[in-house]
Design a protein around this motif. Structure first.
Motif, PDB file in Angstrom:
ATOM      1  N   LEU A 178     -35.446  16.521  -1.072  1.00  0.00           N
ATOM      2  CA  LEU A 178     -34.757  15.824   0.013  1.00  0.00           C
ATOM      3  C   LEU A 178     -35.087  16.542   1.325  1.00  0.00           C
ATOM      4  CD1 LEU A 178     -32.840  13.364   0.269  1.00  0.00           C
ATOM      5  CD2 LEU A 178     -30.944  14.983   0.365  1.00  0.00           C
ATOM      6  N   TYR A 179     -35.387  15.757   2.345  1.00  0.00           N
ATOM      7  CA  TYR A 179     -35.839  16.274   3.632  1.00  0.00           C
ATOM      8  C   TYR A 179     -34.748  16.064   4.678  1.00  0.00           C
ATOM      9  CZ  TYR A 179     -40.336  15.900   1.240  1.00  0.00           C
ATOM     10  OH  TYR A 179     -41.363  16.027   0.338  1.00  0.00           O
ATOM     11  N   PHE A 180     -34.766  16.899   5.697  1.00  0.00           N
ATOM     12  CA  PHE A 180     -33.770  16.719   6.758  1.00  0.00           C
ATOM     13  C   PHE A 180     -34.356  17.011   8.130  1.00  0.00           C
ATOM     14  CE2 PHE A 180     -32.846  21.007   8.183  1.00  0.00           C
ATOM     15  CZ  PHE A 180     -33.162  21.817   7.104  1.00  0.00           C
ATOM     16  N   ALA A 200     -30.135  14.087   9.883  1.00  0.00           N
ATOM     17  CA  ALA A 200     -30.687  12.899   9.232  1.00  0.00           C
ATOM     18  C   ALA A 200     -31.361  13.324   7.945  1.00  0.00           C
ATOM     19  CB  ALA A 200     -31.696  12.213  10.151  1.00  0.00           C
ATOM     20  N   LEU A 201     -31.265  12.487   6.942  1.00  0.00           N
ATOM     21  CA  LEU A 201     -31.932  12.746   5.663  1.00  0.00           C
ATOM     22  C   LEU A 201     -33.100  11.792   5.471  1.00  0.00           C
ATOM     23  CD1 LEU A 201     -28.896  13.175   3.220  1.00  0.00           C
ATOM     24  CD2 LEU A 201     -29.992  14.874   4.696  1.00  0.00           C
ATOM     25  N   SER A 202     -34.015  12.211   4.606  1.00  0.00           N
ATOM     26  CA  SER A 202     -35.126  11.344   4.222  1.00  0.00           C
ATOM     27  C   SER A 202     -35.570  11.720   2.825  1.00  0.00           C
ATOM     28  CB  SER A 202     -36.306  11.502   5.189  1.00  0.00           C
ATOM     29  OG  SER A 202     -37.480  10.932   4.623  1.00  0.00           O
ATOM     30  N   PRO A 203     -35.909  10.727   2.004  1.00  0.00           N
ATOM     31  CA  PRO A 203     -36.475  11.045   0.698  1.00  0.00           C
ATOM     32  C   PRO A 203     -37.980  11.298   0.769  1.00  0.00           C
ATOM     33  CG  PRO A 203     -36.028   8.693   0.871  1.00  0.00           C
ATOM     34  CD  PRO A 203     -35.661   9.295   2.202  1.00  0.00           C
ATOM     35  N   VAL A 204     -38.551  11.246   1.962  1.00  0.00           N
ATOM     36  CA  VAL A 204     -40.008  11.204   2.101  1.00  0.00           C
ATOM     37  C   VAL A 204     -40.577  12.412   2.835  1.00  0.00           C
ATOM     38  CG1 VAL A 204     -41.914   9.904   3.131  1.00  0.00           C
ATOM     39  CG2 VAL A 204     -40.039   8.694   2.012  1.00  0.00           C
ATOM     40  N   SER A 205     -40.003  12.743   3.991  1.00  0.00           N
ATOM     41  CA  SER A 205     -40.603  13.789   4.814  1.00  0.00           C
ATOM     42  C   SER A 205     -39.647  14.159   5.948  1.00  0.00           C
ATOM     43  CB  SER A 205     -41.931  13.313   5.426  1.00  0.00           C
ATOM     44  OG  SER A 205     -41.716  12.205   6.288  1.00  0.00           O
ATOM     45  N   THR A 206     -39.892  15.305   6.571  1.00  0.00           N
ATOM     46  CA  THR A 206     -39.083  15.671   7.738  1.00  0.00           C
ATOM     47  C   THR A 206     -39.386  14.709   8.881  1.00  0.00           C
ATOM     48  OG1 THR A 206     -40.729  17.251   8.541  1.00  0.00           O
ATOM     49  CG2 THR A 206     -39.029  18.091   7.058  1.00  0.00           C
ATOM     50  N   GLU A 207     -40.609  14.233   8.936  1.00  0.00           N
ATOM     51  CA  GLU A 207     -40.972  13.230   9.934  1.00  0.00           C
ATOM     52  C   GLU A 207     -40.142  11.957   9.720  1.00  0.00           C
ATOM     53  OE1 GLU A 207     -44.945  11.839   9.354  1.00  0.00           O
ATOM     54  OE2 GLU A 207     -45.220  11.257  11.446  1.00  0.00           O
ATOM     55  N   THR A 245     -26.603   3.647  -3.647  1.00  0.00           N
ATOM     56  CA  THR A 245     -26.829   4.098  -2.279  1.00  0.00           C
ATOM     57  C   THR A 245     -28.249   3.782  -1.812  1.00  0.00           C
ATOM     58  OG1 THR A 245     -27.319   6.258  -3.254  1.00  0.00           O
ATOM     59  CG2 THR A 245     -25.122   5.940  -2.339  1.00  0.00           C
ATOM     60  N   THR A 246     -28.329   3.548  -0.507  1.00  0.00           N
ATOM     61  CA  THR A 246     -29.641   3.337   0.113  1.00  0.00           C
ATOM     62  C   THR A 246     -30.535   4.542  -0.190  1.00  0.00           C
ATOM     63  OG1 THR A 246     -28.568   2.142   1.903  1.00  0.00           O
ATOM     64  CG2 THR A 246     -30.813   2.963   2.320  1.00  0.00           C
ATOM     65  N   TYR A 247     -31.776   4.281  -0.549  1.00  0.00           N
ATOM     66  CA  TYR A 247     -32.691   5.396  -0.788  1.00  0.00           C
ATOM     67  C   TYR A 247     -34.075   5.042  -0.234  1.00  0.00           C
ATOM     68  CZ  TYR A 247     -34.784   9.442  -2.993  1.00  0.00           C
ATOM     69  OH  TYR A 247     -35.432  10.634  -3.205  1.00  0.00           O
ATOM     70  N   ALA A 248     -34.151   5.076   1.077  1.00  0.00           N
ATOM     71  CA  ALA A 248     -35.414   4.801   1.760  1.00  0.00           C
ATOM     72  C   ALA A 248     -35.214   5.149   3.228  1.00  0.00           C
ATOM     73  CB  ALA A 248     -35.813   3.335   1.626  1.00  0.00           C
ATOM     74  N   ASP A 249     -36.306   5.468   3.878  1.00  0.00           N
ATOM     75  CA  ASP A 249     -36.252   5.676   5.322  1.00  0.00           C
ATOM     76  C   ASP A 249     -35.986   4.353   6.038  1.00  0.00           C
ATOM     77  OD1 ASP A 249     -36.651   8.363   5.221  1.00  0.00           O
ATOM     78  OD2 ASP A 249     -38.805   8.269   5.591  1.00  0.00           O
ATOM     79  N   ALA A 250     -35.700   4.469   7.318  1.00  0.00           N
ATOM     80  CA  ALA A 250     -35.449   3.271   8.119  1.00  0.00           C
ATOM     81  C   ALA A 250     -36.638   2.317   8.074  1.00  0.00           C
ATOM     82  CB  ALA A 250     -35.143   3.673   9.563  1.00  0.00           C
ATOM     83  N   ASP A 251     -37.843   2.849   7.864  1.00  0.00           N
ATOM     84  CA  ASP A 251     -39.026   1.977   7.779  1.00  0.00           C
ATOM     85  C   ASP A 251     -39.288   1.500   6.362  1.00  0.00           C
ATOM     86  OD1 ASP A 251     -40.129   4.106   6.438  1.00  0.00           O
ATOM     87  OD2 ASP A 251     -41.855   4.348   7.771  1.00  0.00           O
ATOM     88  N   GLY A 252     -38.386   1.790   5.437  1.00  0.00           N
ATOM     89  CA  GLY A 252     -38.507   1.289   4.068  1.00  0.00           C
ATOM     90  C   GLY A 252     -39.211   2.226   3.104  1.00  0.00           C
TER      91      GLY A 252
END
Lengths: 759, 759
Positions: A218-220, A281-288, A346-353
């Motif tokens: 998990l990224y933040f 902010a959290l992201s399942p993908v990257s700090t970016e 729960t939602t599990y994706a960045d704002a861009d999907g």
């Protein structure tokens, strides 16, 4: 003009109500003892659950399981005197755990990079607190930290948490970011941690853990309203190779940290009374990705505006059901239950999907939302059926999320219990197929291909390495000597298989219909006519000799004994009743279930339940018999269903911190409450039929996504009027059942209540 | 017609030569003792270096440094009797190590998931081998494994390795994939491993390690020419949480593996004499990226065609220099050196340009190639200058790669020693600025902004937390009592600062020119006039009393003692010579350097060198004095340069496995050879001037990327004719130096050789 005013006058109370049902929600309900809910800030189906944790209990102590850890599935126990900090991810109501990511705690004075103890919070960063100084509302949590006199406030958007810390002292105001903190903290749970201080208001990083989720990262991205003036960290793991990084003094003001066991702190210049706002902010993908989520959802610094947005989001979802109840406590229970059901998946994706799949590759959900946290053994029963009424759009995306899981799975299995890019294989069955079947049978096919979904269901049900499926396919039951909890598995597989058969029939796949209809009969293979119970059977075909109808552990069952599990043939209750001696004998069996007295020894060895979660031998705190009270509808005594469900609601749901009679289990307990309060229940998801019970609402107006409205009304509702004299749908009398179409077409269901059973 | 035939006849030998210079390359050179090269298959600047490893030595034994590990920087030691397997990533010539990713070994019979020992290979998967049964060529390696009689052949594309294993026996043919194997295997170096058997011919996975690279993850996709019939794995780490995965038998035919210490195997049905081909693609980004790389570069199964493509790629690069030498051994040395210089920096991006940055986010290089493995303390000296002649396009991309590193760096520093998305901080200085300055000053500005590059250089040189820069900026030198190796650092910083100043001047940034010109004088601050040596100075301004001019360790130097390092002012040799007493005294100093006898004790405590890498007290095996032999050009005895460099070439470069006198250091030693063989050397990269030496080529034709040709010719070349009587460029006499423009404009440089010095 006059008409206009009259209309307004009539509408006003309803509008007022609809505007703020959030005021009835008490997130504190279920935070004591067994509920395992969390009191913190989140938005409906949000990725962030920003909530206080009251202790840091490891899963193991000296190499042995530490039973206390179970209390901290959601991080917070109401009875605890201290708060260790505020972390951003929590399950709601589970009986096993993970998460607790990115714990933050504000403090003054000397930096103490350890949590301290509950007895001596002053030796660490934790703090005593009092419930008198605590507020928990939808999307808002507030507490005064006794030691530092810091007021901590939390709110959230979907993918960001927002903290406002008002410092009472200007003595070295700082926050601790404890990356060693975990819920269910196993030895070496932290696989890797990486943190960068990008500039004086931005910190990014990630953590990989190995726990319930085997490979979870998990990224933040964390920003501050005031510049960081000084910072530092401890890197406690001795087994990390330090290499040429030793040329730096890394402990203070060094902007790059990596290792397994890191605790960091960040100091600010702040005056007494001044607030520092922190966004993570959290992201399942990257700090970016996390940084992009922050920009997309929470770019400003107006804490109160974000709090309002969060409450508005809750009110939008909560006001889809306008309930009128006998008393305010009931409204509290009702809307808190509704709140609990909207905490997940729960939602599990960045704002861009973009999201991390279970293949550990990144995938992009375009035009739909990817969901995670599928506690399916629990939630297939009532939560997903509830969503097919209240949240059909989201439920279709949940089905799509499960299908994508299947596509990414190297096993070609739908999720069993999945969270955050991982299958954790918890509990039994393959109940994704029930959720999918329920959606397809109820016509909720949006954004996914039903035939492909059917193939995924069939492939899942045929995956032989999983939990005795190979034996089940060969013998028609799971043999206890080969695979434990065999009766529970056999019965649940048979039900799941029936679900697949129904979909196959609907979609014209007769081959699959035949195959799975046959498998759906397998419940017969574990029925022991001599005892009248479902009973563990061995691979040689005989029933196991040892048989304790009250015990669960090692007896062929899981989270339910023979008394409860023997009732589990939701797809063929009538046949089951015949098998068990006919309606009369079965009614006696049910009566005994609800009234027998269990010995104390029973509770000592039974998982997940206490006396509070049990009525007789009926275990509401666990799920296998959630449908049981409704089974009287298949006997000559449906009034007993009405009586029992009112009793269960009264006993198991109270508007207090310890008000839940068992783990809320990601909303399943609450979904049971909501269906029951509305007067009907999905005994067999995958069918389109609901069994009628006894509503506790005075009335309820359900605004459906299709634009129609379904009303539940009662005549002569009262605390003692638990019996239904007559039920009418749009003026036509209903006999014990109502169909899904009848609900979705809109209309009015009227229950005529009475203090006397309609025998 | 006749003319035509004559032309052909004249051209024929040259064409033949140009078509296959690869035949002179012996990858086995440098694989014994100190060279630290690897003999396996790779393509020019390729991401994959698929090569045999001959032992698995941990960095630590019982908690202590294991000095033997140093021999295995490249995984292979020529003297070893066994091969443990074939792994896909190797450094060429380093003195510290990492990598060795994804070791594969074919075997027959019972699966043995351990490497065994060199003494008893039969107890594991390793095998004895003989050099008689071994072939190492550009892009091809072949060996017979004695125990199993399996013939193993390796070839490679940029991002894929290809193995052809011809089994002599049909008894359980299988391959072992040992994910516990690492070069420089520290305790807990494996952070995480994840593997999926996607189908019966495809396995994907990744491994994260914590070693020289602190946070490095490499992904793979592996395919087989024959279906996997059975497979399994061991998961040896006891500290991994197993959770509900325990419900599976994971050791056999279970397609998902994860943990810290994994060894897997995959079995095939193969007849005696049948070959199984294995392809493994790498990616710095994802398994999906690896699979795409496989599809993009190596979609088929024709091993021999891939081998031919690899050799063709080598010939294309090698034939840019057509050298004629006195004897075939010299051609072997020359083209092997050229081969070694083209082994890195290595490609570090997927076929679509995506790579993992040092910020751990994914980035995409569009229209350029991202490179990694920057051993800059070594390679700034001659390798990158060589590239500015032979590989200017790639060198510009390397500069761009360094600038992207800077952009991603939270320290805002250019790389020091970077590999695979990590800064490892090895060695000293900030020599990226030299590489950048050399490119800019030589007009090789392509695809990056020179002013931005200058800013990056200045920021790097001002990053105070790094290696004493704060003190250096304050005091004008690094004080030994505050930061070790202080003399080396001060001297190298001063040189790097001069580089920045030159670029600033060229780009019109007079502020930076002034600032860094001043800093470039700092070499004066560590010169001790009383001893005539550069000497460690303390923060109080005095020179340190303890001073051993022969020792390195703890004496203010690194990889070079006072004798060597005192010569290190490449940007102001004339001033330095004055400081050291003038030309005559300096000539004496240099003579002593090359002729003095060192005590045996010297070698016991000196890093990276043995008697073989040393001439007198001149250490060619380490880099700090690589320019030293050319310094005679600034005295009245340039003929001594000519004499010394011919001696060094003869002593330090031999066409044998133990032929390199020290670590090849990612091509720096080889680049020194090539410049010297061609007759000129970049004493001060960042200037556009080369000092002339004594060529060993009879002639050489350099095909420049700009379409021109630069020729080196000799008159009267011979083994004893080491002295240059006269050097002429396009007929004009040159005096000791030649400029970069003169080379890039094309033309002919003629050396008139003689057996007698031109005193």
């Amino acid at each position: 003009m006059r008409l206009f005013i009259t209309s307004l006058a009539l509408l006003a109370p309803a509008l007022l109500f609809a505007q703020d049902p959030a005021r009835y929600v008490r997130p504190i309900i279920g935070t004591a003892k067994m509920g395992h809910t969390y009191p913190g800030a989140t938005v409906p189906f949000g990725m962030v659950q920003l909530s206080p944790d009251t202790d840091t209990i490891p899963y193991e102590m000296n190499g042995k399981y530490n039973p206390d850890v179970y209390r901290y599935c959601a991080g917070y126990q109401y009875q605890d005197p201290t708060i260790t900090g505020f972390s951003h991810t929590h399950f709601s109501g589970t009986g096993h755990s993970d998460l607790g990511d990115f714990l933050i705690m504000p403090a003054n004075g000397p930096v103490q990079l350890n949590p301290g103890t509950a007895d001596h919070p002053e030796n660490g960063y934790r703090s005593r607190f009092s419930h008198q100084n605590e507020t928990a509302e939808p999307a808002y949590y507030k507490v005064l930290l006794d030691e530092s006199r810091i007021t901590a406030e939390l709110t959230a958007t979907n993918r960001t948490g927002m903290h406002r810390y008002t410092f009472a002292s200007g003595d070295n105001p700082h926050i601790v970011l404890d990356l060693m903190a975990n819920l269910y903290n196993y030895t070496n749970k932290n696989v890797w941690t990486f943190v960068r201080v990008e500039n004086d208001t931005l910190v990014t990083g990630y953590r990989q853990t190995n726990g319930w989720a085997r490979t979870r990262t998990l990224y933040f991205a964390m920003t501050f309203s005031k510049p960081i003036r000084r910072y530092g960290h401890q890197n406690l793991a001795s087994d990390v190779y330090k290499g040429f990084w030793r040329k730096f003094n890394q402990t203070e003001n060094f902007p790059e940290m990596a290792g397994r066991q890191i605790r960091a702190w960040f100091g600010f210049d702040a005056q007494p009374g001044e607030a520092v706002t922190v966004k993570m902010a959290l992201s399942p993908v990257s700090t970016e990705g996390a940084l992009n989520n922050l920009r997309a959802e929470n770019p400003g610094w107006d804490f109160d505006a974000v709090r309002r947005q969060g409450r508005d989001a809750w009110n939008r979802e909560l006001s889809k059901v306008k309930a009128d109840m006998l008393k305010e406590d009931d409204l509290v229970n009702f809307y808190t239950a509704l709140y609990h059901t909207y905490l997940g998946p729960t939602t599990y994706a960045d704002a861009d999907g973009t999201y991390r799949g279970i293949d550990q590759n990144n995938h992009r959900a375009e035009g739909w939302t990817n969901y995670s946290t599928f506690s399916l053994w629990d939630t297939y029963r009532a939560l997903h059926p509830l969503f097919n009424i209240l949240q059909p759009g989201r439920n279709a995306d949940m089905v799509k999320s499960m299908l994508e899981h299947y596509n990414q799975s190297v096993h070609k299995m739908l999720p069993v219990w999945s969270h955050q890019g991982n299958e954790n294989w918890c509990m039994i069955g393959y109940h994704s197929v029930s959720v999918i079947a329920d959606a397809i049978m109820k016509g909720n096919i949006k954004g996914y291909d039903a035939l492909q979904a059917l193939e995924a269901c069939a492939a899942t049900a045929r995956y032989k390495p999983y939990d005795g499926i190979g034996y089940y396919m060969e013998l028609g039951y799971v043999p206890e000597d080969k695979n434990g909890s065999s009766v529970s598995k056999t019965l649940e597989y048979a039900y799941d298989d029936w679900c697949i058969a129904q979909v196959a029939k609907k979609l014209g796949r007769n081959d699959l219909y035949t195959e799975f209809s046959k498998r759906a009969e397998n419940y017969r293979n574990v029925f022991d006519g001599t005892t009248g119970f479902m009973r563990p059977r061995l691979s040689n075909g005989t029933f196991r000799k040892d048989f304790d109808v009250l015990s669960t552990h090692g007896q062929g069952y899981i989270e339910g004994n023979a008394w409860n599990y023997s009732l589990y043939v939701p797809h063929a209750p009538a046949t089951m009743i015949d098998m068990m001696g006919g309606k009369k004998q079965f009614t006696g069996h049910l009566d005994s279930l609800f009234t027998m007295h269990l010995p104390d020894a029973f509770f000592a060895e039974t998982e997940d339940i206490t006396r509070e979660g049990i009525i007789g031998n009926y275990v509401h705190g666990n799920e296998p018999a959630h449908h049981a009270a409704y089974l009287y509808n298949w006997t000559d005594a449906p009034w007993k269903t009405q009586e029992r469900v009112r009793m269960i609601i009264e006993k198991m749901y109270k508007p207090t911190p310890d008000g839940l009679g068992g783990n809320d289990d990601c909303g399943q307990m609450s979904a049971w409450y909501l269906f029951t309060a509305l007067g009907f229940y999905p005994v067999c998801p995958g069918s389109t039929e609901y069994a009628l019970g006894s509503p506790t609402v005075v009335s309820a107006e359900i605004k459906l996504e299709n634009g129609r409205t379904f009303n539940v009304k009662t005549v002569n509702q009262g605390a003692k009027n638990v019996y239904v004299r007559k039920a009418e749908l749009n003026g036509k009398v209903l006999n014990r059942f109502i169909s899904h179409d009848d609900i979705m077409n809109g209309g009015t269901l009227v229950f005529h209540m009475s203090a006397k059973p309609a025998k």
